[in-house]
Design an enzyme around this catalytic site. Structure first.
Site, PDB file in Angstrom:
ATOM      1  N   TYR A   8       0.860  -1.186   0.000  1.00  0.00           N
ATOM      2  CA  TYR A   8       0.000   0.000   0.000  1.00  0.00           C
ATOM      3  C   TYR A   8       0.893   1.232   0.000  1.00  0.00           C
ATOM      4  O   TYR A   8       1.907   1.261   0.714  1.00  0.00           O
ATOM      5  CB  TYR A   8      -0.875  -0.005   1.265  1.00  0.00           C
ATOM      6  CG  TYR A   8      -1.637   1.271   1.490  1.00  0.00           C
ATOM      7  CD1 TYR A   8      -2.915   1.439   0.954  1.00  0.00           C
ATOM      8  CD2 TYR A   8      -1.088   2.331   2.220  1.00  0.00           C
ATOM      9  CE1 TYR A   8      -3.624   2.613   1.143  1.00  0.00           C
ATOM     10  CE2 TYR A   8      -1.788   3.510   2.416  1.00  0.00           C
ATOM     11  CZ  TYR A   8      -3.061   3.635   1.873  1.00  0.00           C
ATOM     12  OH  TYR A   8      -3.750   4.808   2.055  1.00  0.00           O
ATOM     13  N   GLU A  41      -3.155   7.640  -4.197  1.00  0.00           N
ATOM     14  CA  GLU A  41      -3.084   6.365  -3.480  1.00  0.00           C
ATOM     15  C   GLU A  41      -2.928   5.196  -4.454  1.00  0.00           C
ATOM     16  O   GLU A  41      -3.587   5.157  -5.489  1.00  0.00           O
ATOM     17  CB  GLU A  41      -4.364   6.163  -2.657  1.00  0.00           C
ATOM     18  CG  GLU A  41      -4.332   4.915  -1.786  1.00  0.00           C
ATOM     19  CD  GLU A  41      -5.690   4.628  -1.155  1.00  0.00           C
ATOM     20  OE1 GLU A  41      -5.897   5.018   0.005  1.00  0.00           O
ATOM     21  OE2 GLU A  41      -6.549   4.027  -1.826  1.00  0.00           O
TER      22      GLU A  41
END
Ligand code: GDP
Ligand code: MN
Length: 389
Positions: free
Chosen positions: A108, A193
């Site tokens: 992530y 993101e």
């Protein structure tokens, strides 16, 4: 403003962040053409919605041939996709068709603003993929944070340190982090993101998903980005509010709030919560609002089925209270006012405004201050919920 995954990935590709080869399709025919162009299976079909959690909700499908592709595209296009992040669902009007990636490990990575530090941060984790929210709730240490000095930007040593700590191929991953920073800065993003950022079985680092939010207040600097907005993804009330230049944000509660000034609007959210309730929206009708805008704002509040009571909290300055009252009375001619209205009205022409409202025949409950108003609104909202159940 949110971008779609395929739009964000096009930006990533321009900046040199590796993404799977692919393209968005609005129809089944287009999807098949893109599949032909890509020239090989397996492919991935991904619903393009402004909402995370698609993987778990069946919005991401790996297909091995044209038949499977047709089936996957048909099952998504024109449908509403509900995910745990969007229980009401979002319309799927386009799908991304891209080459499948052989995943070895999912990570992530994100750049966003840390409001408490007043600085951007690079956050990353070796626990990427679909479970990141849960993992972080239980184990906040699973996320590594590098604070970015906005004057200096993300420094190469910080990007390398992050890659090294996560056990990612340092050179490739650090380059991606630095590119994410460039995008964040150049495009006035509030979020960039990548979840998951993957290492492939072939040892490459690839952005498999892409999420970007652009600061609305900076959109005037990016007309090309403003054009990318897909208004169909906005909650219906927000779409309406945009037409009338109202500062409206849909929230999860049942107390519709009509307030002037962003500061008082924030205070109203706080005081409603303090009284044990949940606001259904943020709405700042502003100082310059005319009768028509107020009428439309009120119509939008009424159009939200979640709203069980309206709390009007106005301190009339530039916006005179009588003008507000006229707007609400105007709105009552357009829509049925089906809920009680708690009104705290102070400031310029407050007396005239109160009089207009009380004589309007509407179900208005005047209160003397905002604490009493919040308590009354919460009480009425609770009563309304109980009589529904
Ligand atoms: P989200 O659930 O809305 O965040 O959608 P993602 O784009 O992150 O996809 C969800 C999951 O689908 C990923 O975490 C992957 O595990 C899986 N996935 C997506 N694309 C591929 C692919 O090309 N190959 C494989 N094997 N899995 C994929
Ligand atoms: Mn994802």
């Amino acid at each position: 403003m949110k971008l779609h995954e395929h739009q964000a990935k096009e930006i990533f590709a321009k900046y040199g962040i590796p993404v799977p080869e692919g393209k968005a399709a609005f129809t089944l025919e287009q999807a098949k053409e893109i599949a032909e162009e890509l020239g090989e299976f397996p492919l991935v079909v991904k619903a393009q919605v402004h909402c995370g959690g698609r993987g778990k909700a069946g919005g991401v499908k790996i297909v091995k041939n044209m038949d499977e592709l047709e089936e996957a595209v048909s099952s998504l296009l024109g449908k509403t996709l509900k995910t745990f992040q969007c229980p009401d669902g979002k319309p799927v009007t386009r799908v991304l068709i891209e080459k499948a990636t052989n995943i070895d490990k999912e990570y992530y990575a994100a750049i966003t603003l840390d409001r408490s530090k007043s600085k951007p941060v690079l956050m990353a984790s070796a626990a990427g993929g679909m479970e990141i929210e849960e993992i972080v709730k239980e184990n906040p240490d699973a996320i590594i944070i590098e604070t970015i000095d906005p004057e200096l930007g993300l420094m190469p040593f910080q990007a390398r340190k992050m890659a090294f700590k996560l056990g990612l191929p340092v050179k490739e991953a650090a380059k991606i982090f630095l590119k994410m920073w460039e995008i964040y800065k150049d495009l006035d993003a509030s979020l960039v993101e990548i979840n998951p950022l993957v290492v492939t079985k072939e040892g490459k680092v690839v952005a498999l998903d892409a999420k970007m939010d652009i600061d609305d207040n900076a959109l005037f600097r990016h007309p090309d980005l403003a054009e990318l907005e897909d208004e169909e993804q906005l909650p219906p009330q927000e779409r309406e509010a945009k037409k009338y230049n109202l500062n409206y944000v849909k929230l999860n509660g049942n107390i519709g709030c009509m307030v002037n000034g962003a500061g008082l609007a924030m205070t109203t959210m706080d005081i409603v919560k303090l009284a044990g309730g949940e606001p259904a929206n943020f709405l700042d009708v502003g100082g310059g609002a005319n009768v028509e805008q107020i009428a439309n704002a009120f119509r939008i509040l009424m159009g939200d089925p979640d709203v069980k009571v309206v709390f009007i909290n106005i301190f009339g300055g530039i916006l005179r209270v009588d003008r507000l009252a006229k707007g609400i009375i105007e709105a009552s001619k357009m829509v049925e006012i089906r809920v009680p209205i708690v009104a705290r009205l102070e400031g310029t022409n407050a007396e005239e405004g109160r009089k207009l409202l009380l004589e309007s025949g509407l179900n208005i409950i005047p209160v003397k201050d905002m604490w009493e108003g919040a308590q009354k609104a919460v009480e009425l909202a609770k009563e309304a919920e109980q009589s529904c159940n």
